[in-house]
Every structure is written in structure tokens, then in C-alpha cells.
Design a protein around this motif. Structure first.
Motif, PDB file in Angstrom:
ATOM      1  N   ASP A 288     -54.376 -23.460   1.240  1.00  0.00           N
ATOM      2  CA  ASP A 288     -53.593 -22.427   1.921  1.00  0.00           C
ATOM      3  C   ASP A 288     -53.762 -21.071   1.249  1.00  0.00           C
ATOM      4  N   GLY A 289     -53.710 -21.055  -0.072  1.00  0.00           N
ATOM      5  CA  GLY A 289     -53.886 -19.799  -0.793  1.00  0.00           C
ATOM      6  C   GLY A 289     -55.284 -19.225  -0.640  1.00  0.00           C
ATOM      7  N   ILE A 290     -56.296 -20.096  -0.664  1.00  0.00           N
ATOM      8  CA  ILE A 290     -57.683 -19.642  -0.507  1.00  0.00           C
ATOM      9  C   ILE A 290     -57.899 -19.090   0.891  1.00  0.00           C
ATOM     10  N   VAL A 291     -57.504 -19.860   1.897  1.00  0.00           N
ATOM     11  CA  VAL A 291     -57.693 -19.424   3.282  1.00  0.00           C
ATOM     12  C   VAL A 291     -56.930 -18.132   3.544  1.00  0.00           C
ATOM     13  N   GLY A 292     -55.691 -18.055   3.074  1.00  0.00           N
ATOM     14  CA  GLY A 292     -54.899 -16.831   3.276  1.00  0.00           C
ATOM     15  C   GLY A 292     -55.511 -15.623   2.589  1.00  0.00           C
ATOM     16  N   SER A 293     -55.986 -15.808   1.369  1.00  0.00           N
ATOM     17  CA  SER A 293     -56.582 -14.694   0.625  1.00  0.00           C
ATOM     18  C   SER A 293     -57.904 -14.246   1.227  1.00  0.00           C
ATOM     19  N   VAL A 294     -58.754 -15.205   1.612  1.00  0.00           N
ATOM     20  CA  VAL A 294     -60.022 -14.844   2.252  1.00  0.00           C
ATOM     21  C   VAL A 294     -59.746 -14.180   3.598  1.00  0.00           C
ATOM     22  N   GLY A 295     -58.762 -14.694   4.330  1.00  0.00           N
ATOM     23  CA  GLY A 295     -58.388 -14.075   5.603  1.00  0.00           C
ATOM     24  C   GLY A 295     -57.896 -12.651   5.419  1.00  0.00           C
ATOM     25  N   ALA A 296     -57.039 -12.433   4.420  1.00  0.00           N
ATOM     26  CA  ALA A 296     -56.549 -11.075   4.147  1.00  0.00           C
ATOM     27  C   ALA A 296     -57.695 -10.157   3.738  1.00  0.00           C
ATOM     28  N   SER A 297     -58.636 -10.694   2.990  1.00  0.00           N
ATOM     29  CA  SER A 297     -59.809  -9.915   2.594  1.00  0.00           C
ATOM     30  C   SER A 297     -60.632  -9.524   3.817  1.00  0.00           C
ATOM     31  N   ALA A 298     -60.825 -10.469   4.744  1.00  0.00           N
ATOM     32  CA  ALA A 298     -61.588 -10.186   5.971  1.00  0.00           C
ATOM     33  C   ALA A 298     -60.878  -9.161   6.832  1.00  0.00           C
ATOM     34  N   ILE A 299     -59.563  -9.270   6.939  1.00  0.00           N
ATOM     35  CA  ILE A 299     -58.781  -8.309   7.731  1.00  0.00           C
ATOM     36  C   ILE A 299     -58.959  -6.911   7.165  1.00  0.00           C
ATOM     37  N   ALA A 300     -58.861  -6.792   5.845  1.00  0.00           N
ATOM     38  CA  ALA A 300     -58.999  -5.482   5.205  1.00  0.00           C
ATOM     39  C   ALA A 300     -60.445  -4.976   5.254  1.00  0.00           C
ATOM     40  N   GLU A 301     -61.399  -5.841   4.942  1.00  0.00           N
ATOM     41  CA  GLU A 301     -62.810  -5.437   4.854  1.00  0.00           C
ATOM     42  C   GLU A 301     -63.394  -5.028   6.192  1.00  0.00           C
ATOM     43  N   PHE A 302     -63.025  -5.754   7.249  1.00  0.00           N
ATOM     44  CA  PHE A 302     -63.640  -5.516   8.550  1.00  0.00           C
ATOM     45  C   PHE A 302     -62.700  -4.871   9.561  1.00  0.00           C
ATOM     46  N   GLY A 303     -61.496  -4.485   9.139  1.00  0.00           N
ATOM     47  CA  GLY A 303     -60.575  -3.788  10.022  1.00  0.00           C
ATOM     48  C   GLY A 303     -60.127  -4.604  11.219  1.00  0.00           C
ATOM     49  N   ILE A 304     -59.881  -5.887  11.022  1.00  0.00           N
ATOM     50  CA  ILE A 304     -59.452  -6.746  12.119  1.00  0.00           C
ATOM     51  C   ILE A 304     -58.003  -6.407  12.468  1.00  0.00           C
ATOM     52  N   ASP A 305     -57.750  -6.155  13.730  1.00  0.00           N
ATOM     53  CA  ASP A 305     -56.406  -5.808  14.204  1.00  0.00           C
ATOM     54  C   ASP A 305     -55.611  -7.096  14.421  1.00  0.00           C
ATOM     55  N   VAL A 306     -54.594  -7.303  13.605  1.00  0.00           N
ATOM     56  CA  VAL A 306     -53.764  -8.500  13.737  1.00  0.00           C
ATOM     57  C   VAL A 306     -52.358  -8.154  14.231  1.00  0.00           C
ATOM     58  N   SER A 307     -52.236  -6.999  14.872  1.00  0.00           N
ATOM     59  CA  SER A 307     -50.925  -6.617  15.414  1.00  0.00           C
ATOM     60  C   SER A 307     -50.554  -7.473  16.623  1.00  0.00           C
ATOM     61  N   ARG A 308     -51.555  -8.081  17.238  1.00  0.00           N
ATOM     62  CA  ARG A 308     -51.306  -8.973  18.373  1.00  0.00           C
ATOM     63  C   ARG A 308     -52.169 -10.216  18.184  1.00  0.00           C
ATOM     64  N   LEU A 309     -51.525 -11.393  18.194  1.00  0.00           N
ATOM     65  CA  LEU A 309     -52.231 -12.658  18.035  1.00  0.00           C
ATOM     66  C   LEU A 309     -52.040 -13.517  19.277  1.00  0.00           C
ATOM     67  N   HIS A 310     -53.078 -14.246  19.628  1.00  0.00           N
ATOM     68  CA  HIS A 310     -53.003 -15.218  20.716  1.00  0.00           C
ATOM     69  C   HIS A 310     -52.935 -16.594  20.070  1.00  0.00           C
ATOM     70  N   CYS A 311     -51.876 -17.351  20.395  1.00  0.00           N
ATOM     71  CA  CYS A 311     -51.643 -18.645  19.766  1.00  0.00           C
ATOM     72  C   CYS A 311     -51.782 -19.762  20.786  1.00  0.00           C
ATOM     73  N   ASP A 312     -52.302 -20.889  20.340  1.00  0.00           N
ATOM     74  CA  ASP A 312     -52.436 -22.043  21.219  1.00  0.00           C
ATOM     75  C   ASP A 312     -52.413 -23.310  20.380  1.00  0.00           C
ATOM     76  N   MET A 313     -51.974 -24.388  21.012  1.00  0.00           N
ATOM     77  CA  MET A 313     -51.984 -25.699  20.362  1.00  0.00           C
ATOM     78  C   MET A 313     -52.676 -26.691  21.270  1.00  0.00           C
ATOM     79  N   THR A 314     -53.261 -27.681  20.672  1.00  0.00           N
ATOM     80  CA  THR A 314     -53.825 -28.786  21.430  1.00  0.00           C
ATOM     81  C   THR A 314     -53.443 -30.078  20.731  1.00  0.00           C
ATOM     82  N   SER A 315     -53.522 -31.160  21.453  1.00  0.00           N
ATOM     83  CA  SER A 315     -53.177 -32.452  20.860  1.00  0.00           C
ATOM     84  C   SER A 315     -54.428 -33.290  20.692  1.00  0.00           C
ATOM     85  N   ILE A 316     -54.391 -34.143  19.702  1.00  0.00           N
ATOM     86  CA  ILE A 316     -55.484 -35.063  19.425  1.00  0.00           C
ATOM     87  C   ILE A 316     -54.876 -36.459  19.464  1.00  0.00           C
ATOM     88  N   SER A 317     -55.170 -37.194  20.525  1.00  0.00           N
ATOM     89  CA  SER A 317     -54.630 -38.543  20.676  1.00  0.00           C
ATOM     90  C   SER A 317     -55.350 -39.498  19.736  1.00  0.00           C
TER      91      SER A 317
END
Length: 195
Positions: A104-133
Motif C-alpha cells: 500500500d505504501g509503495i503503490v501510494g508513493s509511486v502513484g503520488a510521484s506519477a501524479i506530480a511528475e506527469f501532472g495527472i488531474d485527480v480532481s475527478r475520479l471514475h470508480c467501478d467495481m466488478t465481482s469475481i465468482s
């Protein structure tokens, strides 16, 4: 594409330089090494191993016990500065074991780095779930992990237990910024928290 590293000695280059550059821009090795330090006697840090493993997955995925062979055929030594013989199955398994509790810490930190480095706009997120039977018995599940349960599966197989998987992507380009597995009985779309 091959590159000649010595007279008569060639290695495959492919997208290794691009992969290495992105991994360095995101500081993947630094993030992993901060959260998962190694002893001073180690030949490679966990971060170095994980960077090469990511490059392997992106270029020519090999079974973990064959990553060293892949590194000998590809220009891993020239691009990452790592000897192929150091990338044996035990060393890779050790790195994966070390990062597992810190994911969780690695993914969150790398994600934050990508957001900052590449200017990804995270002010709006699209969320979805799926099930795996799932089929079969699912007894004695460990606490702290998503639990296999009955729920409302997307495939309408209410006779089967399931796990739910959720993802959130950026509204400006569909870049995944959050993912998580949920109990089979979870009913709502994922809401990122703490990232």
C-alpha cells in the motif's frame, strides 16, 4: 533492436531505456528502498530488483526463475547497471517477500510521484467495481484480507461466493490511480481514502 556491447557481443535493447527512464522519474527504487531497506552486505537493493522485474514484465515477461536468463539476453547490465547473475530466483523472491507488507505504501508513493511528475488531474475520479465468482471451498480465510462471501455478482451467479475488485481512474485520461480487493459482500464503488 540489438545493441553491440563488445566486438561480437550483442544484447537486446527493446524498450529497456524507456522503461528505465520512467522508473527513475517515478523513483521506484528509492521508494521501495526507503520502505524496505536491505542489510549493508546485500549486492542489490530491493528497489533495484523490483525495477528490473518491472522492466522484465514490460519487455518480455519471463518466469521468475528465468529472469536472470532474460537479463543475460537483454541489455540489463548496460541499462540498469546490474549483473544478470545477481537476478536469481531466490533474490527475486526475497525482494517480493520484502515488499509484500509494504505494498500500500509503495503503490501510494509511486502513484503520488506519477501524479506530480506527469501532472495527472485527480480532481475527478471514475470508480467501478466488478465481482469475481469463485468455485470450491473457501474456509479458514486469514483476517485482514478480503473475505470470500455471497453478494450480488455481476454475472448473476448468486449460487457462488465471490470477491470484489474496485478501481478508480483519473477523469482526464483513464489512468488507474487506486485499486483494491473487497469482501464478496461489498456493495459500493470504491472510494479512495488516504491517497
Amino acid at each position: 533492436m540489438n545493441v553491440e556491447i563488445a566486438p561480437g557481443v550483442e544484447r537486446r535493447l527493446g524498450a529497456l531505456p524507456a522503461s528505465a527512464e520512467f522508473l527513475r522519474q517515478l523513483d521506484v527504487a528509492g521508494i521501495v528502498d526507503e520502505l524496505c531497506p536491505v542489510r549493508a552486505i546485500a549486492h542489490l537493493t530491493h528497489g533495484q530488483v523490483i525495477e528490473v522485474l518491472v522492466a522484465n514484465r514490460l519487455s518480455a515477461p519471463a518466469p521468475l526463475v528465468r529472469v536472470g536468463d532474460w537479463a543475460r539476453e537483454w541489455a540489463v547490465g548496460e541499462v540498469f547497471g546490474i549483473e544478470a547473475d545477481l537476478l536469481n530466483g531466490d533474490r527475486i523472491a526475497h525482494a517480493l517477500d520484502a515488499i509484500a507488507p509494504q505494498l500500500d505504501g509503495i503503490v501510494g508513493s509511486v502513484g503520488a510521484s506519477a501524479i506530480a511528475e506527469f501532472g495527472i488531474d485527480v480532481s475527478r475520479l471514475h470508480c467501478d467495481m466488478t465481482s469475481i465468482s469463485l468455485h470450491g471451498a473457501h474456509e479458514d480465510l486469514e483476517d485482514g484480507f478480503p473475505q470470500v462471501k455471497y453478494g450480488h455478482p455481476k454475472d448473476r451467479r448468486t449460487d457462488l461466493k465471490q470477491i470484489q475488485a474496485g478501481i478508480a481512474i483519473s477523469g482526464d485520461g483513464g489512468i488507474p490511480v487506486f485499486h483494491r480487493a473487497y469482501d464478496g459482500g461489498a456493495a459500493k464503488s470504491p472510494r479512495p481514502s488516504g491517497r
